[in-house]
Structure formats: structure tokens, C-alpha cells
Design a protein around this motif. Structure first.
Motif, PDB file in Angstrom:
ATOM      1  N   ARG A 129       0.835  -1.202   0.000  1.00 31.59           N
ATOM      2  CA  ARG A 129       0.000   0.000   0.000  1.00 31.59           C
ATOM      3  C   ARG A 129       0.869   1.252   0.000  1.00 31.59           C
ATOM      4  NH1 ARG A 129      -4.350   0.793   4.693  1.00 31.59           N
ATOM      5  NH2 ARG A 129      -4.743  -1.341   4.064  1.00 31.59           N
ATOM      6  N   THR A 130       1.906   1.233   0.830  1.00 33.51           N
ATOM      7  CA  THR A 130       2.806   2.380   0.924  1.00 33.51           C
ATOM      8  C   THR A 130       3.526   2.611  -0.400  1.00 33.51           C
ATOM      9  OG1 THR A 130       3.095   1.998   3.283  1.00 33.51           O
ATOM     10  CG2 THR A 130       4.770   3.331   2.192  1.00 33.51           C
ATOM     11  N   LEU A 131       4.011   1.551  -1.021  1.00 29.16           N
ATOM     12  CA  LEU A 131       4.716   1.685  -2.301  1.00 29.16           C
ATOM     13  C   LEU A 131       3.809   2.268  -3.382  1.00 29.16           C
ATOM     14  CD1 LEU A 131       7.233   1.284  -4.035  1.00 29.16           C
ATOM     15  CD2 LEU A 131       6.436  -1.068  -4.484  1.00 29.16           C
ATOM     16  N   VAL A 132       2.614   1.743  -3.485  1.00 31.09           N
ATOM     17  CA  VAL A 132       1.681   2.243  -4.503  1.00 31.09           C
ATOM     18  C   VAL A 132       1.329   3.707  -4.226  1.00 31.09           C
ATOM     19  CG1 VAL A 132      -0.662   2.005  -5.446  1.00 31.09           C
ATOM     20  CG2 VAL A 132       0.750  -0.030  -5.080  1.00 31.09           C
ATOM     21  N   ALA A 133       1.085   4.034  -2.979  1.00 36.83           N
ATOM     22  CA  ALA A 133       0.719   5.414  -2.635  1.00 36.83           C
ATOM     23  C   ALA A 133       1.862   6.384  -2.919  1.00 36.83           C
ATOM     24  CB  ALA A 133       0.293   5.498  -1.169  1.00 36.83           C
ATOM     25  N   VAL A 134       3.094   5.985  -2.614  1.00 42.27           N
ATOM     26  CA  VAL A 134       4.240   6.844  -2.942  1.00 42.27           C
ATOM     27  C   VAL A 134       4.334   7.017  -4.454  1.00 42.27           C
ATOM     28  CG1 VAL A 134       6.774   7.020  -2.929  1.00 42.27           C
ATOM     29  CG2 VAL A 134       5.559   6.373  -0.846  1.00 42.27           C
ATOM     30  N   SER A 135       4.172   5.923  -5.204  1.00 40.44           N
ATOM     31  CA  SER A 135       4.292   6.003  -6.663  1.00 40.44           C
ATOM     32  C   SER A 135       3.174   6.846  -7.282  1.00 40.44           C
ATOM     33  CB  SER A 135       4.327   4.611  -7.287  1.00 40.44           C
ATOM     34  OG  SER A 135       3.092   3.957  -7.149  1.00 40.44           O
ATOM     35  N   CYS A 136       2.050   6.974  -6.581  1.00 44.72           N
ATOM     36  CA  CYS A 136       0.938   7.812  -7.072  1.00 44.72           C
ATOM     37  C   CYS A 136       1.044   9.267  -6.594  1.00 44.72           C
ATOM     38  CB  CYS A 136      -0.400   7.216  -6.627  1.00 44.72           C
ATOM     39  SG  CYS A 136      -0.827   5.682  -7.469  1.00 44.72           S
ATOM     40  N   GLY A 137       2.101   9.584  -5.860  1.00 38.82           N
ATOM     41  CA  GLY A 137       2.319  10.964  -5.433  1.00 38.82           C
ATOM     42  C   GLY A 137       1.622  11.373  -4.153  1.00 38.82           C
ATOM     43  N   TYR A 138       1.197  10.418  -3.353  1.00 35.49           N
ATOM     44  CA  TYR A 138       0.469  10.747  -2.128  1.00 35.49           C
ATOM     45  C   TYR A 138       1.366  11.278  -1.011  1.00 35.49           C
ATOM     46  CZ  TYR A 138      -3.978   8.736  -3.654  1.00 35.49           C
ATOM     47  OH  TYR A 138      -5.158   8.496  -4.299  1.00 35.49           O
ATOM     48  N   LEU A 139       2.657  10.988  -1.076  1.00 39.00           N
ATOM     49  CA  LEU A 139       3.575  11.440  -0.018  1.00 39.00           C
ATOM     50  C   LEU A 139       4.121  12.813  -0.398  1.00 39.00           C
ATOM     51  CD1 LEU A 139       5.083  11.080   2.607  1.00 39.00           C
ATOM     52  CD2 LEU A 139       6.737   9.630   1.423  1.00 39.00           C
ATOM     53  N   SER A 140       3.357  13.843  -0.072  1.00 42.18           N
ATOM     54  CA  SER A 140       3.763  15.210  -0.413  1.00 42.18           C
ATOM     55  C   SER A 140       3.905  16.088   0.823  1.00 42.18           C
ATOM     56  CB  SER A 140       2.749  15.833  -1.373  1.00 42.18           C
ATOM     57  OG  SER A 140       1.468  15.852  -0.780  1.00 42.18           O
ATOM     58  N   GLY A 141       3.682  15.515   1.975  1.00 49.62           N
ATOM     59  CA  GLY A 141       3.795  16.252   3.234  1.00 49.62           C
ATOM     60  C   GLY A 141       4.459  15.363   4.270  1.00 49.62           C
ATOM     61  N   PRO A 142       4.183  15.603   5.539  1.00 44.09           N
ATOM     62  CA  PRO A 142       4.776  14.773   6.595  1.00 44.09           C
ATOM     63  C   PRO A 142       4.341  13.307   6.478  1.00 44.09           C
ATOM     64  CG  PRO A 142       3.736  16.741   7.513  1.00 44.09           C
ATOM     65  CD  PRO A 142       3.357  16.684   6.068  1.00 44.09           C
ATOM     66  N   VAL A 143       5.231  12.413   6.869  1.00 41.96           N
ATOM     67  CA  VAL A 143       4.932  10.979   6.808  1.00 41.96           C
ATOM     68  C   VAL A 143       3.720  10.648   7.670  1.00 41.96           C
ATOM     69  CG1 VAL A 143       5.796   8.662   7.336  1.00 41.96           C
ATOM     70  CG2 VAL A 143       7.285  10.316   6.206  1.00 41.96           C
ATOM     71  N   THR A 144       3.568  11.299   8.814  1.00 44.10           N
ATOM     72  CA  THR A 144       2.415  11.018   9.674  1.00 44.10           C
ATOM     73  C   THR A 144       1.109  11.368   8.955  1.00 44.10           C
ATOM     74  OG1 THR A 144       2.714  13.177  10.723  1.00 44.10           O
ATOM     75  CG2 THR A 144       3.636  11.263  11.862  1.00 44.10           C
ATOM     76  N   GLU A 145       1.131  12.427   8.187  1.00 44.65           N
ATOM     77  CA  GLU A 145      -0.045  12.827   7.406  1.00 44.65           C
ATOM     78  C   GLU A 145      -0.303  11.828   6.285  1.00 44.65           C
ATOM     79  OE1 GLU A 145      -3.285  14.666   6.851  1.00 44.65           O
ATOM     80  OE2 GLU A 145      -1.904  15.268   8.422  1.00 44.65           O
ATOM     81  N   PHE A 146       0.758  11.407   5.627  1.00 39.84           N
ATOM     82  CA  PHE A 146       0.688  10.398   4.574  1.00 39.84           C
ATOM     83  C   PHE A 146       0.074   9.109   5.120  1.00 39.84           C
ATOM     84  CE2 PHE A 146       3.188   6.829   2.603  1.00 39.84           C
ATOM     85  CZ  PHE A 146       2.595   6.844   1.347  1.00 39.84           C
ATOM     86  N   ALA A 147       0.536   8.681   6.288  1.00 34.97           N
ATOM     87  CA  ALA A 147       0.017   7.459   6.907  1.00 34.97           C
ATOM     88  C   ALA A 147      -1.489   7.563   7.117  1.00 34.97           C
ATOM     89  CB  ALA A 147       0.733   7.199   8.233  1.00 34.97           C
TER      90      ALA A 147
END
Length: 184
Positions: A129-147
Motif C-alpha cells: 500500500r505504501t509503495l503504490v501510494a508513494v508512486s501515485c504521489g500521495y507522499l507530499s507532506g509529513p509521513v504522519t499525514e501520509f500514513a
């Protein structure tokens, strides 16, 4: 066009709410600066982020057709927000075909994004889930927010990020910053 009398600008500090769940709706909002999370607290106490509104985007669109807000809108950093009065906006939608078409296009794009998010949330493995979300650009702020955005505890998300880096599937480019390796 929306008349200036139907637009109300407000500034908020980090942690302040633009509105709370069950507040009477007064309009939709445009973020001028900052970030707002639309979130809902679950019975378990876990907070789920349903949408993150950033500069230049709208939020609370569904409130045009509801008497009450269905979630909380909380600033995750200082923000400047414009409220567009509900009654005036719906009147303009009925009278201005170009506005209605543009608004419909915006909503269609959001539906596509939400479907992608649902697909990501359906992935059982935290690592996948984390890999797909990173590849879709979801990690654009703090990791806690991304989670929160991808329905993981921050501990599970940090573990997954570490595993992905150890496996060479992600590269840590800075504190809380990750990228896919260059395909060479």
C-alpha cells in the motif's frame, strides 16, 4: 461570476477548524494558502483523513446539497481560506452553464482521485500500500499525514518505508522524503 459579497476570506492557525462535523453548512471553500484536512474520527479514536485540500483547491463541495457538514475541516498548517456562500453558488450554477460545466469537470476529476484512493486503501499489505501510494504521489507532506491518508498508523507506515528502502524499492532523499529509484 460569483459576486465579491458572496466570498468571505478567513485566516486560520494550525490546528484550528474551518468547520466541525454536524455544523450547519454555509458554503464551499477555496484554499488560498496552507493545507486543510477533511477528517473523521472513528469509534476506535483513529482519525481518518478523507481529503487534503491544498492551495488552489476546493473542499466541502458536497455541502452544497447537505444541511450539515459530514466531517471536520482542520488546518494542518496556517491557512487562508475563502468561503463561497452556498446559496449564491448554487444559484450561479443554475444560471451559468460554463460554471456548471467547469464544476462538473472538477467533480469528475475528484471522483477519479477518490477511486484511486479506494484502490490503494484496499491493498492489505502495508508495504505494498505504501509503495503504490508513494508512486501515485500521495507522499507530499509529513509521513504522519501520509500514513493517515492511506489508512495506516504512522508506526506501520515508517516500518513499510524502511522495508521498501532496504529492498531498494524506494530511496530516502531527505528527512521524511522518499522517491522511486530511477529506472535504469
Amino acid at each position: 461570476m460569483i459576486p465579491p459579497t458572496a466570498l468571505h476570506q478567513s485566516d486560520y492557525r494550525k490546528g484550528e477548524a474551518v468547520f466541525w462535523q454536524d455544523d450547519p453548512t454555509r458554503g464551499i471553500f477555496c484554499v488560498e494558502s496552507g493545507q486543510i484536512n477533511l477528517q473523521r474520527a472513528m469509534q476506535s479514536g483513529h482519525v481518518v483523513t478523507m481529503h487534503r485540500a491544498t492551495a488552489g483547491t476546493l473542499f466541502a463541495e458536497a455541502s452544497l446539497y447537505s444541511d450539515r457538514y459530514h466531517c471536520d475541516a482542520v488546518c494542518i498548517e496556517p491557512a487562508s481560506v475563502i468561503c463561497i456562500e452556498k446559496q449564491e453558488f448554487t444559484r450561479r450554477l443554475a444560471q451559468e452553464p460554463d460554471l456548471s460545466l467547469a464544476y462538473g469537470k472538477l467533480l469528475a476529476t475528484q471522483v477519479q482521485t477518490y477511486r484511486q484512493t479506494l484502490e490503494i486503501l484496499s491493498i492489505k499489505s502495508a508495504r505494498d500500500r505504501t509503495l503504490v501510494a508513494v508512486s501515485c504521489g500521495y507522499l507530499s507532506g509529513p509521513v504522519t499525514e501520509f500514513a493517515t491518508r492511506i489508512g495506516l498508523t504512522h508506526e506501520a507506515c515508517y516500518r513499510a518505508l524502511r522495508q521498501l528502502c532496504d529492498a531498494g524499492m524506494l530511496i530516502q532523499t531527505g528527512r521524511g522524503k522518499y522517491a522511486l529509484p530511477d529506472p535504469a
